[in-house]
Enzyme design. Structure first.
Site, short mmCIF file in Angstrom:
data_model
loop_
_atom_site.label_atom_id
_atom_site.label_comp_id
_atom_site.label_asym_id
_atom_site.label_seq_id
_atom_site.Cartn_x
_atom_site.Cartn_y
_atom_site.Cartn_z
N ASP A 101 2.99 -3.29 3.59
CA ASP A 101 3.07 -3.96 4.81
C ASP A 101 2.01 -3.92 5.52
O ASP A 101 0.96 -3.01 5.10
CB ASP A 101 4.38 -4.06 5.62
CG ASP A 101 5.29 -3.84 6.80
OD1 ASP A 101 4.74 -5.16 6.76
OD2 ASP A 101 4.69 -3.66 7.64
N ASP A 157 10.48 -3.78 6.72
CA ASP A 157 10.57 -3.44 5.42
C ASP A 157 12.09 -2.32 5.08
O ASP A 157 11.74 -2.20 3.81
CB ASP A 157 9.44 -2.59 5.95
CG ASP A 157 7.67 -3.70 6.09
OD1 ASP A 157 8.35 -3.94 5.80
OD2 ASP A 157 7.21 -3.18 7.32
#
Lengths: 51, 769
Positions: free
Chosen positions: B456, B643
């Site tokens: 990420d 996420d």
């Protein structure tokens, strides 16, 4: 051979004492924070575990 | 111990912007009564890591008159504080406790109640180890006498004493195996515990029978020591899963536990989030997290939404804007009207997505389970075969029985039971020292198989803290003015601007913060404004040139004086880590929710070719599922709420300690230090652990190959069985300890030690001075 009558119970008793001491220390939380205990040795504070 | 240096007190106010202290109501809600007028609250302090930290925190707390006792637990990184309800008739404000901790420079958080049950199971297991250890040593002592020639009445006496010691130990310490074996059998399955349970029961029964009939051979010693070794394996396995998990769940909570609800007549009362209904009006102060989804009805502010969608620049909100649960209000106070209850807000939807995504991982069977699947039927078959064969061969069914028992004991998966947990505990301990926590052993097994890594962006590759990029380009005078204005704001860009300025900033009186816009100060020279371009220059939002930087404009009476650009700081050693991973042949990618220009820039800097931007949480999880469908084993490294579904969907996942609560819960590994080198380190350690586990299996199997024929041929006396069994276990343990020598790039992580404090304020000394 007759000594065994005394020696075996004594041996077992001493072993049991060790076991009891361990169980007691476990119960009283002495193994809860091994990392912290290693550091606390070097502090001067009067030191008692919290609840 | 420089990490704990004083002088960070002054940072307190600035620090608080990023981390709000729990409110008095929250603290009261999570305290429990421990005596008349005494309450205990447990706070998580993730940054404590050495002796000085303990003393600092404890002293700060004990200095408060209302604190009765304070005790830091370094292993779980918590402090439990017992406080008095009132001191000299004055009611205590519990916020003083976290405030005292914050004054020493440590962050503290409340956490959800941990599973007490699992802790008591650990203690039960340790007690069982102690009892079986006691039984094993004493019986072994008596057996030595028998082996060295005691006979007739003496031998019988020793056997009887052994039997009497073994029986309670078997019942007390063996119950874990009996329960588990019984559970498996009633469900028509078999597991590793079935041969163990049968082995120890049969060997005890047969030994007792031998003893009654004055026989020569009894297996009490083998039974007890078998139990002892197996319990050690079981306990290590449990501790391994437990310790890191409690530390992970003990970190910062993301969602507040309650909120200030405004009643019909303007009354305010604090309610638990579960009790908030749609339509309730909720007051949110600057620095608070938003508890449920809602619509702003009054007030303006900037929201830190990075944890929700990965967008690094704060978002301004005004009446009418929709806000999501979990975002942080930075600059102003808001009143929102709840549009969802806690069970169907954004956070709940994420959790639902995570549950749906977890399927892929649930199929993973741990190595030990897979081994048990083949091992236990093989052992049973071998024992039964030897029993039948010997019985038919010499017609002596009693002897056949003894041989079968010897086979069961010798093959008992003692070394096998230790092989996996010992290695994993040693590896987890090694990782823990490097600041990485492992949720359970299977995570390491999965990490060792990884071939693709997805990162990420915000909070993972970058720290999520902006940094001024063009400081030198601005005139010194403008810089001093901007820094002086910025000192009055808690907006992350202002903080970055202020901390980038190293000289004495100009001081202003009467600075006014306009939430969602910037700060302004009226002076004799004119009105200085620092903030949005629209706010500072009064123009319409002219922007929309794709720009990877966030900007802040300084103006006087509406005329632009200077523009400051900011970018997110890369995580320390991100480039090294990425290079290292690429060199080891991993495929790397970025899955981000942020804008394409920003992601492209980071990807270029790090040399990562494949990246995707603007992804929703669902798309991220789908990205992970696609990778799995292509047959690659994906490691997802991420931190935000957005996420979390991807972390759950990936083959294995990692999150930094600063991650959102759900993100951390979903991740298999959590790294506490700032540096990204944790990723290659964890992979390397897991691979070595995997190699050692395979070696241990080889050792255990090799041992069986030698020992089993001896038992089958009927030569295994209790002495041989006991010695062989213990030796194999000890060899396996010794082999696992080799992992402690694993030293990877310690230089860099040693330096990172100082960065352990998640707060890590960079420019504090100046403020304190």
């Amino acid at each position: 051979m007759n000594m065994l009558i005394f020696l075996i119970p004594i041996a077992l008793f001493l072993g049991g004492l060790g076991l009891f001491a361990f169980l007691w220390s476990l119960k009283s939380g002495q193994y809860d924070d091994l990392d912290g205990a290693a550091w606390r040795v070097i502090t001067d504070d009067e030191d008692k575990p919290a609840l | 111990m420089s990490c704990c240096a004083a002088g960070s007190e002054g940072a307190l106010d600035i620090e608080r912007a990023g981390h709000a202290l729990p409110s008095a109501e929250e603290l009261r809600l999570s305290s429990r009564a421990v005596g008349p007028g005494l309450w205990q609250v447990d706070l998580s302090v993730p940054a404590v890591h050495c002796g000085t930290c303990i003393t600092t925190v404890e002293h700060a707390l004990k200095a408060l008159p209302q604190v009765e006792r304070a005790r830091v637990n370094l292993s779980t990184k918590r402090v439990s504080v017992v406080w008095k309800e009132s001191v000299d008739g004055v009611e205590t404000d519990p916020v003083a406790l976290p405030r005292a901790i914050a004054a020493t420079g440590y962050e503290s958080h409340l956490f959800t109640a941990v599973e007490e049950a699992s802790d008591s199971l650990r203690n039960q297991l340790i007690r069982a180890v102690a009892v079986s250890g006691f039984a094993a040593t004493n019986i072994m002592l008596l057996s030595v006498s028998v082996w060295s020639g005691a006979d007739a009445a003496t031998r019988d006496l020793f056997h009887w004493i052994s039997a009497m010691i073994a029986a309670p130990a078997l019942i007390y310490a063996g119950r874990f195996f009996y329960q588990s074996a019984w559970g498996a059998l009633t469900h028509g399955r078999t597991n590793m515990d079935v041969p163990i349970a049968i082995g120890i029961t049969l060997s005890y029964a047969a030994s007792l029978w031998e003893t009654i009939h004055h026989g020569e051979h009894a297996y009490f010693d083998a039974t007890a020591s078998l139990l002892f070794f197996l319990l050690i394996g079981r306990t290590l396995d449990h501790v391994m899963r437990d310790r890191a998990r409690s530390a992970i769940s003990g970190l910062a909570r993301l969602s507040p536990r309650g909120a200030m609800v405004i009643g019909e007549f303007g009354t305010q009362d604090y309610r638990a989030v579960e009790d908030i209904k749609v339509g309730d009006r909720i007051a949110i102060a600057a620095g608070d997290r938003i508890p449920v989804d809602g619509v702003v009805i009054a007030g303006e502010s900037d929201l830190d939404v990075s944890i929700v969608n990965g967008e690094s620049a704060p978002q301004s909100v005004a009446p009418g804007s929709a806000v999501q649960a979990g975002t942080l209000s930075l600059t102003g106070s808001l009143t929102i009207s709840a549009t969802a209850t806690v069970t169907n807000s954004f956070l709940a939807e994420i959790i639902h997505l995570m549950e749906a995504a977890e399927g892929g991982r649930a199929h993973y069977r741990r190595i030990a389970d897979r081994a048990a699947q083949f091992y236990s039927p093989a052992v049973h078959l071998l024992a039964i075969t030897s029993f039948v064969t010997w019985g038919l061969y010499d017609g002596d069914w009693k002897h056949a029985m003894m041989v079968a028992i010897a086979v069961l004991i010798i093959t008992c998966p003692c070394a096998l039971g230790l092989a996996v947990p010992v290695v994993q505990v040693v590896a987890a301990g090694r990782l823990f020292k490097a600041g990485i926590m492992v949720k359970d052993g299977s995570a390491m097994e999965r990490l060792a198989q990884v071939d693709t890594i997805a990162f990420d962006k915000t909070g993972t590759l970058t720290l999520g803290r902006p940094r001024l990029v063009d400081g030198p380009a601005v005139t010194a005078e403008a810089f001093a003015i901007a820094a002086g204005l910025a000192a009055h704001s808690r907006h992350p860009l202002s903080r970055a601007l202020w901390s980038a300025y190293s000289l004495q900033p100009r001081s202003f009186d009467g600075v006014r913060e306009v939430p969602g816009a910037g700060v302004e100060a009226a002076t004799s020279e004119g009105t200085w404004r620092l903030g949005h371009r629209a706010f500072a220059c009064g123009e319409a939002q002219a922007e929309l040139i794709p720009n990877p930087y966030s900007e802040v404009v300084l103006s006087r009476d509406g005329a632009e004086i200077a523009t400051f650009h900011f970018e997110d700081i890369l995580r320390p050693r991100a480039e090294t880590a990425v290079r290292q991973l690429k060199a080891s042949g991993f495929r790397l990618g970025i899955l981000s929710g942020d804008r394409a220009v920003v992601v492209a820039k980071i990807a270029r800097e790090l040399g990562i070719d494949s990246w995707r931007s603007g992804l929703s949480p669902r798309q991220k999880a789908e990205g992970c599922a696609e990778a799995a469908a292509e047959g690659s084993k994906l490691l997802m490294v991420g931190d935000g709420i957005n996420d979390a579904p991807a972390l759950a969907a990936a083959h294995v996942s990692m999150a930094p300690a600063t991650a959102a609560d759900v993100g951390r819960q979903a991740a298999d590994f959590v790294f506490m230090r700032d540096g990204l080198e944790a990723v290659p380190f964890a992979i390397e350690a897991s691979r070595r652990a995997g190699r050692l586990i395979r070696e241990n299996f080889a050792l255990a199997i090799g041992y069986n190959v030698i020992a089993v024929p001896i038992a089958l041929l009927g030569y295994a006396t209790p002495l041989i069985a006991a010695v062989a069994m213990s030796t194999s276990s000890i060899i396996v343990v010794a082999n696992a300890l080799r992992l402690n020598r694993l030293a990877l790039d310690e230089a860099s992580s040693g330096e990172a030690e100082t960065g352990t404090r998640v707060t890590g304020p960079a420019a504090q000394p100046r403020l304190a001075a």
